[in-house]
Design an enzyme around this catalytic site. Structure first.
Site, short mmCIF file in Angstrom:
data_model
loop_
_atom_site.label_atom_id
_atom_site.label_comp_id
_atom_site.label_asym_id
_atom_site.label_seq_id
_atom_site.Cartn_x
_atom_site.Cartn_y
_atom_site.Cartn_z
CB CYS A 1 -45.32 58.01 62.26
SG CYS A 1 -47.03 55.96 62.93
CB THR A 2 -43.96 52.73 60.54
OG1 THR A 2 -42.81 54.08 59.82
CG2 THR A 2 -43.79 51.49 59.00
N GLY A 3 -46.29 52.32 60.79
CA GLY A 3 -47.68 51.79 60.90
C GLY A 3 -48.99 52.22 61.29
CG ASN A 4 -52.31 55.58 62.61
OD1 ASN A 4 -53.26 55.90 61.45
ND2 ASN A 4 -51.59 57.36 62.85
CB THR A 5 -50.09 51.00 66.25
OG1 THR A 5 -48.23 50.35 65.34
CG2 THR A 5 -51.52 50.29 64.51
CB CYS A 6 -46.18 53.12 67.82
SG CYS A 6 -46.72 51.12 67.66
NE ARG A 7 -42.24 55.98 64.96
CZ ARG A 7 -41.28 55.61 64.19
NH1 ARG A 7 -40.08 55.91 63.97
NH2 ARG A 7 -41.86 54.90 63.13
CG ASP B 1 -40.36 52.07 65.44
OD1 ASP B 1 -41.53 52.14 66.45
OD2 ASP B 1 -40.85 51.69 64.31
#
Length: 211
Positions: free
Chosen positions: A26-32, A182
């Site tokens: 994903c984008t920041g590798n902290t959520c999805r 997101d």
């Protein structure tokens, strides 16, 4: 022509001693993607499948903790394998490690393929990959091919034809949304909805791995 599935050789893997490595992006590798990583590890263990899972972000910093809401939705489902999680930036080593790369959106997929074109045959958007419809997958591949052709034409200073623009609009209209929402910066309820969306896709993924 339909692309060969990179996990075809893993069908019937239960009890067969085979292992598959899956990378979520994903984008920041902290959520999805960390939610997907933790959930798939948990669900695969319940089914007795030997699946190794990692995640990374296209714009991530190494070493960041998972978001609090992401952690909470996992704890609510009695998933505890994420407690020592730290984010990781997408790099060549992780791309090479993976047998299958599943991105949380189509834009993440484009980023992976732009940075690592050698991973084309094993990189998919998660919801694209688990689609049960051959026609949807064929339409998606047509759309990706057309977009690539138009980008090349624009780079060469050529304008797309009216016919190409009409075809692009029609394919976009027919395609279902392939992105996982997101929840970053949102409420806990938004994270729960995203987690449910991911879990539904992962259930279909495991059904595909274990037909």
């Amino acid at each position: 022509m339909k692309m060969r599935d990179p996990i075809d050789r893993f069908h019937g893997m239960k009890g067969g001693g085979h292992m598959i490595r899956i990378l979520f992006v994903c984008t920041g590798n902290t959520c999805r993607s960390p939610i997907a990583e933790a959930m798939l590890k948990h669900m695969a263990e319940e089914r007795g499948l030997d699946i190794h899972v990692q995640s990374a972000g296209v714009a991530a910093w190494d070493g960041t903790a998972m978001s609090q809401h992401a952690s909470t939705v996992l704890e609510e489902q009695n998933i505890a394998n994420h407690r020592d999680f730290r984010s990781a930036a997408l790099d060549e080593e992780r791309v090479h490690w993976a047998d299958l790369i599943l991105t949380l959106t189509t834009s993440h997929k484009r980023h992976v393929l732009q940075q690592f074109p050698g991973a084309t045959s094993k990189t998919f958007a998660l919801k694209e990959y688990v689609s049960n419809s051959d026609s949807e997958q064929e339409q998606y591949q047509q759309l990706q091919s057309l977009v690539a052709d138009l980008q090349l034409k624009l780079a060469m200073g050529q304008a797309p034809t009216e016919e190409e623009l009409v075809q692009l609009a029609e394919l976009q209209r027919l395609m279902p949304n392939q992105d996982v929402a997101d929840p970053y910066g949102g409420s806990l309820e938004q994270y729960r909805m995203t987690a449910a969306e991911i879990q539904a896709a992962l259930t279909r993924l495991l059904d595909k791995l274990q037909p």
